[in-house]
Motif scaffolding. Structure first.
Motif, mmCIF file in Angstrom:
data_model
loop_
_atom_site.group_PDB
_atom_site.id
_atom_site.type_symbol
_atom_site.label_atom_id
_atom_site.label_comp_id
_atom_site.label_asym_id
_atom_site.label_seq_id
_atom_site.Cartn_x
_atom_site.Cartn_y
_atom_site.Cartn_z
ATOM 1 N N ASP A 216 -35.772 -50.193 -14.978
ATOM 2 C CA ASP A 216 -36.045 -51.382 -14.178
ATOM 3 C C ASP A 216 -36.143 -51.028 -12.699
ATOM 4 O O ASP A 216 -37.071 -51.448 -12.004
ATOM 5 C CB ASP A 216 -34.948 -52.418 -14.396
ATOM 6 N N THR B 47 -40.538 -51.191 -13.669
ATOM 7 C CA THR B 47 -40.589 -52.659 -13.621
ATOM 8 C C THR B 47 -39.640 -53.254 -14.647
ATOM 9 O O THR B 47 -39.290 -52.604 -15.642
ATOM 10 C CB THR B 47 -42.008 -53.194 -13.933
ATOM 11 N N THR B 48 -39.266 -54.504 -14.404
ATOM 12 C CA THR B 48 -38.436 -55.228 -15.366
ATOM 13 C C THR B 48 -39.171 -55.374 -16.692
ATOM 14 O O THR B 48 -38.573 -55.236 -17.761
ATOM 15 C CB THR B 48 -38.058 -56.614 -14.809
ATOM 16 N N ALA B 49 -40.466 -55.638 -16.616
ATOM 17 C CA ALA B 49 -41.250 -55.809 -17.845
ATOM 18 C C ALA B 49 -41.233 -54.537 -18.696
ATOM 19 O O ALA B 49 -41.090 -54.608 -19.919
ATOM 20 C CB ALA B 49 -42.682 -56.201 -17.506
ATOM 21 N N SER C 108 -37.710 -54.098 -20.176
ATOM 22 C CA SER C 108 -37.507 -55.075 -21.244
ATOM 23 C C SER C 108 -38.299 -54.708 -22.493
ATOM 24 O O SER C 108 -37.771 -54.737 -23.607
ATOM 25 C CB SER C 108 -37.904 -56.464 -20.752
ATOM 26 N N GLY C 109 -39.552 -54.371 -22.299
ATOM 27 C CA GLY C 109 -40.401 -54.018 -23.440
ATOM 28 C C GLY C 109 -39.911 -52.795 -24.185
ATOM 29 O O GLY C 109 -39.855 -52.784 -25.422
ATOM 30 N N ARG D 118 -30.797 -54.173 -16.950
ATOM 31 C CA ARG D 118 -31.958 -54.663 -16.203
ATOM 32 C C ARG D 118 -31.513 -55.464 -14.982
ATOM 33 O O ARG D 118 -32.093 -55.354 -13.902
ATOM 34 C CB ARG D 118 -32.875 -55.487 -17.102
ATOM 35 N N ARG E 242 -32.440 -54.573 -11.108
ATOM 36 C CA ARG E 242 -33.044 -55.517 -10.157
ATOM 37 C C ARG E 242 -32.183 -55.636 -8.899
ATOM 38 O O ARG E 242 -32.705 -55.671 -7.789
ATOM 39 C CB ARG E 242 -33.242 -56.889 -10.808
#
Length: 97
Positions: free
Chosen positions: A40, A44-46, A49-50, A85, A89
């Protein structure tokens, strides 16, 4: 799918799929949170997460197929990934290493 492969994230070789499956308790929780935080923070967070969710579902489905009920472990790992995550952030927002 190997979300935490050495090729994708060479800085995390100790957190390979096989190594994570052999780590228990607080070390396992830390490994999940740390990996998610680093992905993260550095990407990226996405993506975090994915990769985290994809890996957990792959493991859960594989274990279910083999007759192992690991639902509690699956949910705990998903929780730890989410905590990671959030840490990632926070670290990014506060420019922490």
């Amino acid at each position: 799918m190997e979300a935490y492969s050495n090729k994708r994230f060479p800085e995390l070789p100790h957190l390979s799929k096989d190594n994570l499956r052999n780590v228990r308790g607080i070390r396992n929780a830390n490994a999940h949170a740390y990996t998610s935080a680093m992905i993260d923070r550095n990407h990226t967070t996405a993506l975090a997460s994915g990769l985290g969710t994809g890996r957990e579902w792959e493991t859960w489905l594989s274990d279910q197929w083999n007759g192992e009920n690991n639902t509690k472990d699956h949910l705990r790992d998903e929780w730890n990934n989410d905590v990671g995550r959030q840490i990632g952030r926070y670290a990014e927002a506060h420019d922490l290493g």
